[in-house]
Design a protein around this motif. Structure first.
Motif, mmCIF file in Angstrom:
data_model
loop_
_atom_site.group_PDB
_atom_site.id
_atom_site.type_symbol
_atom_site.label_atom_id
_atom_site.label_comp_id
_atom_site.label_asym_id
_atom_site.label_seq_id
_atom_site.Cartn_x
_atom_site.Cartn_y
_atom_site.Cartn_z
ATOM 1 N N THR A 346 -1.864 -24.756 21.546
ATOM 2 C CA THR A 346 -0.438 -25.044 21.396
ATOM 3 C C THR A 346 0.151 -25.293 22.768
ATOM 4 O OG1 THR A 346 0.144 -22.698 21.545
ATOM 5 C CG2 THR A 346 -0.298 -23.582 19.345
ATOM 6 N N LEU A 347 1.259 -26.013 22.783
ATOM 7 C CA LEU A 347 1.862 -26.368 24.063
ATOM 8 C C LEU A 347 2.359 -25.158 24.822
ATOM 9 C CD1 LEU A 347 3.865 -29.590 23.154
ATOM 10 C CD2 LEU A 347 1.959 -29.386 24.753
ATOM 11 N N ASP A 348 2.758 -24.074 24.075
ATOM 12 C CA ASP A 348 3.307 -22.940 24.815
ATOM 13 C C ASP A 348 2.226 -22.126 25.510
ATOM 14 O OD1 ASP A 348 2.135 -21.819 22.657
ATOM 15 O OD2 ASP A 348 3.946 -20.884 21.826
ATOM 16 N N GLY A 349 0.983 -22.594 25.374
ATOM 17 C CA GLY A 349 -0.077 -21.963 26.144
ATOM 18 C C GLY A 349 -0.234 -22.582 27.514
ATOM 19 N N LEU A 350 0.434 -23.651 27.772
ATOM 20 C CA LEU A 350 0.387 -24.270 29.094
ATOM 21 C C LEU A 350 1.286 -23.487 30.037
ATOM 22 C CD1 LEU A 350 0.560 -28.018 28.014
ATOM 23 C CD2 LEU A 350 -1.459 -26.611 28.461
ATOM 24 N N ASN A 351 0.910 -23.526 31.305
ATOM 25 C CA ASN A 351 1.641 -22.716 32.281
ATOM 26 C C ASN A 351 3.090 -23.140 32.454
ATOM 27 O OD1 ASN A 351 -0.626 -21.171 32.741
ATOM 28 N ND2 ASN A 351 -1.367 -22.525 34.391
ATOM 29 N N ASP A 352 3.324 -24.473 32.309
ATOM 30 C CA ASP A 352 4.682 -24.948 32.588
ATOM 31 C C ASP A 352 5.466 -25.225 31.325
ATOM 32 O OD1 ASP A 352 3.244 -27.085 31.768
ATOM 33 O OD2 ASP A 352 3.914 -28.477 33.341
ATOM 34 N N VAL A 353 5.036 -24.680 30.183
ATOM 35 C CA VAL A 353 5.757 -24.861 28.925
ATOM 36 C C VAL A 353 6.227 -23.486 28.427
ATOM 37 C CG1 VAL A 353 5.641 -25.658 26.544
ATOM 38 C CG2 VAL A 353 4.434 -26.912 28.353
ATOM 39 N N SER A 354 7.522 -23.380 28.076
ATOM 40 C CA SER A 354 8.070 -22.104 27.613
ATOM 41 C C SER A 354 7.389 -21.690 26.304
ATOM 42 C CB SER A 354 9.582 -22.244 27.395
ATOM 43 O OG SER A 354 10.087 -21.078 26.800
ATOM 44 N N ALA A 355 7.164 -20.374 26.154
ATOM 45 C CA ALA A 355 6.439 -19.873 24.973
ATOM 46 C C ALA A 355 7.326 -19.725 23.753
ATOM 47 C CB ALA A 355 5.814 -18.522 25.296
ATOM 48 N N SER A 356 8.636 -19.759 23.929
ATOM 49 C CA SER A 356 9.524 -19.544 22.782
ATOM 50 C C SER A 356 9.344 -20.660 21.760
ATOM 51 C CB SER A 356 10.981 -19.491 23.260
ATOM 52 O OG SER A 356 11.304 -20.697 23.908
ATOM 53 N N SER A 357 9.440 -20.309 20.498
ATOM 54 C CA SER A 357 9.249 -21.287 19.424
ATOM 55 C C SER A 357 10.438 -22.232 19.378
ATOM 56 C CB SER A 357 9.090 -20.582 18.075
ATOM 57 O OG SER A 357 7.952 -19.745 18.089
ATOM 58 N N PRO A 358 10.183 -23.520 19.232
ATOM 59 C CA PRO A 358 11.301 -24.471 19.152
ATOM 60 C C PRO A 358 11.906 -24.478 17.753
ATOM 61 C CG PRO A 358 9.227 -25.642 18.980
ATOM 62 C CD PRO A 358 8.873 -24.200 19.233
ATOM 63 N N ALA A 359 13.153 -24.937 17.679
ATOM 64 C CA ALA A 359 13.822 -25.123 16.393
ATOM 65 C C ALA A 359 13.536 -26.526 15.876
ATOM 66 C CB ALA A 359 15.329 -24.899 16.559
ATOM 67 N N ASN A 360 13.810 -26.714 14.610
ATOM 68 C CA ASN A 360 13.541 -28.003 13.976
ATOM 69 C C ASN A 360 14.323 -29.117 14.668
ATOM 70 O OD1 ASN A 360 12.643 -29.935 12.199
ATOM 71 N ND2 ASN A 360 14.234 -29.502 10.682
ATOM 72 N N GLY A 361 13.614 -30.179 15.043
ATOM 73 C CA GLY A 361 14.259 -31.343 15.661
ATOM 74 C C GLY A 361 14.373 -31.274 17.155
ATOM 75 N N GLN A 362 13.991 -30.088 17.775
ATOM 76 C CA GLN A 362 14.107 -29.995 19.217
ATOM 77 C C GLN A 362 12.978 -30.776 19.899
ATOM 78 O OE1 GLN A 362 14.398 -25.635 19.867
ATOM 79 N NE2 GLN A 362 16.454 -26.027 20.681
ATOM 80 N N VAL A 363 13.209 -31.045 21.186
ATOM 81 C CA VAL A 363 12.220 -31.756 22.002
ATOM 82 C C VAL A 363 11.959 -30.956 23.255
ATOM 83 C CG1 VAL A 363 12.936 -34.014 21.146
ATOM 84 C CG2 VAL A 363 14.033 -33.064 23.197
ATOM 85 N N LEU A 364 10.842 -31.284 23.959
ATOM 86 C CA LEU A 364 10.580 -30.669 25.257
ATOM 87 C C LEU A 364 11.439 -31.344 26.309
ATOM 88 C CD1 LEU A 364 6.721 -30.054 25.433
ATOM 89 C CD2 LEU A 364 8.553 -28.354 25.332
ATOM 90 N N GLN A 365 12.112 -30.498 27.117
ATOM 91 C CA GLN A 365 12.996 -31.023 28.155
ATOM 92 C C GLN A 365 12.772 -30.212 29.426
ATOM 93 O OE1 GLN A 365 17.064 -32.052 27.021
ATOM 94 N NE2 GLN A 365 17.797 -30.915 28.796
ATOM 95 N N TRP A 366 12.637 -30.894 30.540
ATOM 96 C CA TRP A 366 12.380 -30.220 31.825
ATOM 97 C C TRP A 366 13.676 -29.616 32.349
ATOM 98 C CZ3 TRP A 366 8.077 -28.807 34.104
ATOM 99 C CH2 TRP A 366 8.078 -28.455 35.461
ATOM 100 N N ASN A 367 13.649 -28.296 32.680
ATOM 101 C CA ASN A 367 14.856 -27.641 33.177
ATOM 102 C C ASN A 367 14.835 -27.438 34.684
ATOM 103 O OD1 ASN A 367 13.037 -25.617 33.570
ATOM 104 N ND2 ASN A 367 14.062 -24.098 32.263
ATOM 105 N N GLY A 368 13.870 -28.061 35.334
ATOM 106 C CA GLY A 368 13.726 -27.908 36.783
ATOM 107 C C GLY A 368 12.563 -27.030 37.155
ATOM 108 N N SER A 369 12.120 -26.152 36.214
ATOM 109 C CA SER A 369 10.984 -25.260 36.487
ATOM 110 C C SER A 369 9.906 -25.386 35.423
ATOM 111 C CB SER A 369 11.464 -23.802 36.551
ATOM 112 O OG SER A 369 12.457 -23.651 37.543
#
Length: 853
Positions: A346-369
């Motif tokens: 899963t993507l939240d296993g990557l070091n630079d991806v947040s582990a929190s579960s996304p909500a329906n319709g959300q996308v990955l967005q870079w927050n600077g970190s």
């Protein structure tokens, strides 16, 4: 002749003068304006005439120390002269090319102003003091402002306290800026009263309008009209249909749907799959050819009529990836174990991806970190393109082209109509009538057979008339009812009718005597020529082969026709060139006959393949020649001779224009009328001396279509120039040229008197044209506060002006210089009257000009 056909014009000299002395610049005017120097001058051509309302390019160079010193500043101006040729510029306000005007250190030595006009250097002048500079010498030293906290000070002066404000050094201390500290990333935004900290909008919310579908950040257009779809036509028998529309019945013709009713189509019905094929006489039903023979190339397999493609490379196969747990496999290859991690799939296993579960319709967005789950932005600002309408947050599709709508076709009777203004056409209706052995039933045409089998020709039919025997091999035994002799002919014989035997018999073509004769002898032949004589036996005409044929006598098998006069001398000879028997010649002779050169000659030039007409004297001297140039077969010319020498030419030049010229006994042009060099549509007329040098001309210059007339002397009752009235195109303004008892030239301008003295430089071209010691100068001051001006020194380069009574004035003045033109010092005013047509005496030899323009 070719060396004189393309004449140049001597405007090159005028152009050279124009380039080296285009403008005359007077002393500059200095105005009292900081950071700019006023400059004013009058632009003149090489004849001293002001260049009125003309665009000029001016470049100023300010050099340090000397006229050739280092350039401290360089700038360019585009100026337009007024109706007097005057233009005014501000040095320091042009387009900089080098340096900075404000950085010039005016206190560091002398400065020199160098001027270039249209790329030509026009002199260098030292910059002297102006009233503003005199004031600057007395001005106090420069002062500097400084601030320390709220204390504002001026060097050499006092200091003042600025009023203190709460936080005046930050934006929120301003009256119209809100005081609260902003958050990271906020911007200043006007709320109608003040500038406040606000989070910038990342776009508005859009609603899907008619014909628009919005899915997250994707905007798509949909079909909003079911009435403009693309449709297909189909035909079933006589039924014509359009997809999604209606069907119409095409008008039925009586048998018009089959081809076997046509004369050139075979009647038998075709088999399934057959095609119409031409057999040399008619279109018949035939099985189509399966084509030629094919060879299987690389990657191709041919099996009978089947062609298949094969895999020619085993190294480029498509493979599939699959994963089972942590095992990653590729079809036809190996498998590898992926490193196990906590939730690595899963993507939240990557070091630079947040582990929190996304909500329906959300996308990955870079927050600077890191990449975090976020609701996607609804987009930025959109512009309506062709076929799109944006109203607020609503995007709709519109019909961008009302000219491409789907149309419906309909048929009523034989009227075929296309809606939406497509028009109506009338289809033709053809009715057929049964002919002999043809039966028409509805749409069917039948062949009922041979109506009269008794009139058919078979292989047993007996031939009649002039033909004997049976078909298919009858024999011709008569011609127009007369029998043909059975005698076998020999080579060269022809069929001739023998009245005695009343039949056609083989016979020789010429059975008469070898010579034609009559009494007295008038016509005869000896097998080589035909001669026509008069009753006295003297020749009137000879026709024959050139072999042994007088007067040609050449064995080249060419035909010759000669006519004779009563004196038995040749009048005309229709013959050929002796150098080439394939080119014809017609020559006309006097009573001297062939022994002299023909007075008239019409032939073909074998070099140019063009006709030549030459008219000579009875002795053979050329008078008129018509033909084409040997180096230009497309252009003709006419040359008139005098005693064999060319006297006049009329022709067409290589560049397409016509020309006419007269020549002297020395073979050189006296006059020439044609076109300006390299401008075949611009006229030119020139007059030349005995050496072929141009002395006078009238022409249109090819660079600007200006007209010119020049000569050593031009005599007229009055000389004028005219222009169209700029305010009334139906009227003209005429000016008379200055006249006087001298061949005079002049130059004039405006200069600046500084501290009671001015030095005026004349143009280089004026000094070259002026006779030394003939210069007079007139000056007119622009100031009433002066006792006057005096010219204290004159040279070929210019003159020096000083104010009377040791005056120290600073003002402008007008000046004008007149002089006698060099080489015309002895211009005669009082002369003897010349008779009309007489040549005026030359005062001195004319300087040769290069012939041509």
């Amino acid at each position: 002749m070719n060396n004189n056909r393309h004449l140049k014009k001597s405007s090159k000299i005028a152009i050279l003068l124009l380039c080296t002395g285009l403008l005359m610049l007077e002393q500059p005017l200095w105005a009292q304006a900081p950071q700019a120097i006023s400059y004013q001058a009058i632009a003149r051509d090489n004849n001293g005439i002001p260049l009125a309302e003309t665009d000029v390019t001016v470049i100023f160079n300010i050099r340090a120390g000397s006229p050739s010193g280092v350039t401290e500043y360089r700038e360019q101006h585009q100026a337009e002269t007024n109706k007097f040729g005057l233009f005014t510029l501000n040095i320091g306000q042009g387009s900089p090319l080098a340096g900075n005007f404000v950085n010039i250190d005016w206190s560091a030595g002398d400065k020199y102003l160098q001027t270039e006009i249209n790329g030509t250097l026009n002199g260098t002048t030292q910059l002297l003091s102006v009233p503003y500079a005199f004031f600057a010498q007395k001005a106090p030293d420069q002062q500097n402002l400084s601030i320390n906290g709220t204390t504002l000070s001026i060097s050499g002066g006092n200091a003042v306290q600025l009023p203190a404000g709460s936080g005046a050094t930050t934006l929120d201390g301003l009256n119209d800026v809100s005081a609260p500290s902003p958050s990271n990333g906020q911007v200043l935004q006007w709320n109608g009263t003040a500038w406040v900290a606000a989070t910038p909008s990342i776009g508005g919310t859009y609603n899907a309008g008619s014909g628009i579908v919005i899915n997250s950040n994707t905007i798509s257009a949909v079909d909003i009209s079911a009435s403009n779809e693309i449709q297909n036509l189909s035909l079933n028998g006589t039924t014509l249909s359009i997809s999604g529309g209606n069907a119409v019945q095409l008008p039925a013709g009586t048998g018009a749907t089959t081809l076997d009713g046509l004369n050139d189509v075979s009647a038998p019905s075709p088999s399934n799959g057959q095609i119409l094929q031409w057999n040399g006489t008619a279109w018949v039903a035939a099985t189509p050819s399966s084509g030629g023979t094919f060879n299987a190339g690389s990657g191709i397999i041919i099996n009978g009529n089947t062609i298949s493609a094969s895999d020619i490379s085993a190294s480029n196969e498509i493979q599939n990836l699959s994963i089972n747990g942590t095992t990653l496999s590729i079809s036809g290859g190996n498998a590898v174990q992926l490193p196990a991690g906590s939730g690595a799939t899963t993507l939240d296993g990557l070091n630079d991806v947040s582990a929190s579960s996304p909500a329906n319709g959300q996308v990955l967005q870079w927050n600077g970190s890191a990449w975090v789950a976020a609701t996607p932005s609804s987009g930025g600002t959109f512009n309506a393109g062709s076929g799109i309408v944006i109203n607020g947050n609503t995007i709709s599709a519109s019909d961008a082209d009302p000219t491409n709508e789907i149309q419906l076709i309909s048929l009523v009777g034989n009227q075929l109509t296309l809606n939406k203004g497509g028009g109506t056409v009338t289809l033709p209706i053809t009715n057929y009538t049964e002919g002999t052995a043809i039966q028409i039933i509805g749409n069917q045409i039948n062949n009922t057979g041979d109506p009269n089998p008794l009139d058919d020709i078979t292989t047993n039919t007996t031939a009649g008339g002039d033909i004997n025997g049976t078909y298919p091999n009858p024999s011709v035994v008569k011609i127009r009812g007369r029998n043909i002799s059975s005698t076998t002919p020999v080579d060269g014989q022809v069929l001739k009718f023998n009245a005695s035997s009343n039949q056609w018999e083989p016979s020789n073509d010429n059975t008469g005597a070898s010579d034609w004769q009559s009494t007295p002898t008038q016509i005869f032949t000896n097998g080589k020529l035909v001669a026509v004589n008069n009753t006295n036996g003297n020749p009137l005409m000879r026709v024959g082969n050139s072999n042994n044929f007088p007067p040609q006598g050449n064995n080249n098998n060419a035909g010759v026709l000669v006519t004779y006069g009563p004196s038995s001398k040749e009048k005309t000879i229709h013959s050929y060139l002796t150098t080439n028997p394939d080119y014809g010649v017609i020559a006309a002779y006097s009573n001297k006959g062939y022994s002299t050169v023909p007075p008239a000659f019409l032939g073909v030039n074998p070099d140019t393949k063009s006709g030549v007409l030459q008219l000579n004297t009875d002795g053979g001297t050329s008078r008129v020649t018509l033909g084409a140039y040997t180096d230009d077969t497309l252009s003709g010319f006419v040359r008139v001779h005098r005693n064999g020498n060319p006297a006049a030419d009329l022709g067409c030049a290589l560049s397409g224009e016509g020309f006419a010229g007269t020549l002297g006994p020395n073979g050189l042009f006296n006059t020439y009328a044609g076109a300006t060099f390299n401008a075949p549509n611009n006229g030119y007329m020139g007059v030349f001396d005995a050496a072929g040098l141009e002395r006078a001309a009238m022409y249109i210059r090819n660079t600007d279509n200006q007209s010119f007339i020049y000569a050593h002397e031009i005599t007229a009752t009055i000389k004028n120039f005219k222009i169209t009235n700029p305010e009334d195109p139906n009227r003209e303004i005429w000016y008379a040229c200055l006249e006087g008892p001298e061949a005079a030239i002049y130059e004039r301008g405006t200069a600046m008197l500084l501290n009671g003295r001015a030095e005026v430089k004349l143009s280089e071209h004026f000094a070259l044209m002026m006779s030394a010691g003939t210069m007079t100068v007139q000056v007119t001051p622009h100031s009433a506060d002066t006792d006057g001006l005096a010219v204290v020194e004159k040279t070929l380069d210019g003159f020096i002006v000083k104010e009377l009574r040791q005056g120290k004035g600073n003002f402008t003045f007008d000046w004008e210089v007149k002089a006698v033109r060099k080489g015309f010092e002895g211009y005669q005013v009082d002369r003897m009257r010349l008779e009309p047509g007489a040549i005026p005496p030359r005062l001195k030899p004319i300087t040769p000009l290069q012939a041509g323009h």
